[in-house]
Structure formats: structure tokens, C-alpha cells
Write a protein that holds these residues in place. Structure first.
Motif: not given
Length: 187
Positions: A159-167, A89-91, A127-136
Motif C-alpha cells: 500500500l503506497l497511499g490514497w488518491i483523493a478525488l472529486g470535483t 470521509l471528506r473526499a 486524466a482526472a484533471h482532463a475530465l474536470g476533476f481534481a485530486g491529490k
């Protein structure tokens, strides 16, 4: 050293964990741009051996239920189950990463398809980083849990995993890897 704004952006990207992500997540147009970047990964024969599945809004609760169920199956106590639920729920946005590798392809061996998947993930995160977001990118044993994989995968998918994204709530930190000699040699 010669740099450019694009290279500076690439060199400033770091993974940032979910505890340092907040709303907003990428909107539909930004997500499309990130996917367009992912599709620029080297892809011999244009197989597109990857898929991204976006989890946002109410779907985050379904992901939390799957993570909590997995924790229960592993015998975690109530606190451990709650922690797994919170991770889902966090991301603000989670993106499942799937591989669709054609092991019998007559032209493109599996290792090339796997490289494309990795390139797509890297391009997506850049691309997420270039748009001002961060993730892992996150994985772990949950990505191998059959009931979780079944929730995301179509036949032929892994299924390989997940990318958590946000500001980002803080600037990513850490020293850049300066010793390129560990990854480079001349023949």
C-alpha cells in the motif's frame, strides 16, 4: 513557446486537497478512462505493477473506521480520532494505490517497475484533471499501518497511499515551476 490543448491541460494540473473537493466523483465510465490512461505508463514487459482500489459510497465509512482505529492506536485524543475519521470521509472518492513489485523478475529490475507505478499515478491524476476533476496523492504513516495495509492488499502488494478525488470547489492556484534548469541538464 509552442503549446497544444493537451499540453496546456498537463501544464494546468495541480494537486488539490480534500477540503476543496466535492461531489460528484468520477462515474464508472470516467474511472475506466482514467485507468486506461494509467495503463499507458511505460511498463517494460507489461507487468502492470500497480493496482487501484476504489473506495466510495458505504465503503468510505469502513475506511473512516480504519483511520480512526489507527489514530487510537497512536494514542490520539478524541479530537484527533475524529479528525482522522473526517479525512477518510471528506473526499467523494478515494482510490488506494498499491504496488506489486516483482523483485526477482529476470528482465525488469525493481526500479523500472517503481517508475511504472509513478507513471500510472501521474497519468491517472492527469486524466482526472482532463475530465474536470481534481485530486491529490496522500500517504503518511497510515499507509504503513499493518491493519490498514491488510485491508487493501493481496499477497505481494504494498500500500503506497490514497488518491483523493472529486470535483474542485476552487481553481487550483500556485505558480508553475518556471525554472526547469533544476530538473534538466545536458550531458
Amino acid at each position: 513557446m509552442h503549446t497544444s490543448p493537451a499540453l496546456d491541460t498537463l501544464l494546468s494540473r495541480y494537486s488539490l486537497g480534500v477540503k476543496h473537493l466535492t461531489d460528484p466523483a468520477p462515474d464508472a465510465a470516467q474511472l475506466q478512462s482514467m485507468l486506461a490512461a494509467a495503463l499507458r505508463a511505460p511498463d517494460h514487459a507489461e507487468l502492470v505493477p500497480f493496482r487501484f482500489v476504489v473506495v466510495q459510497g458505504d465503503a468510505r465509512q469502513r475506511l473512516a473506521d480504519l483511520f480512526a482505529e489507527h489514530a487510537q492506536r497512536k494514542g490520539k485524543d478524541a479530537e484527533g480520532v475524529a479528525m482522522e475519521r473526517e479525512r477518510a470521509l471528506r473526499a467523494p472518492m478515494t482510490v488506494a494505490v498499491l504496488a506489486r513489485i516483482d523483485l526477482g523478475h529476470p528482465l525488469v529490475p525493481a526500479h523500472e517497475q517503481w517508475m511504472c507505478v509513478g507513471g500510472a499515478v501521474a497519468n491517472f491524476l492527469n486524466a482526472a484533471h482532463a475530465l474536470g476533476f481534481a485530486g491529490k496523492m496522500l500517504s503518511g504513516d497510515k499507509a504503513r499501518a499493518p491493519h490498514i495495509a491488510q485491508a487493501f492488499c493481496e499477497p505481494g502488494d504494498t500500500l503506497l497511499g490514497w488518491i483523493a478525488l472529486g470535483t474542485p470547489t476552487r481553481t487550483p492556484h500556485g505558480e508553475a515551476r518556471k525554472d526547469v534548469t533544476q530538473a534538466l541538464r545536458f550531458w
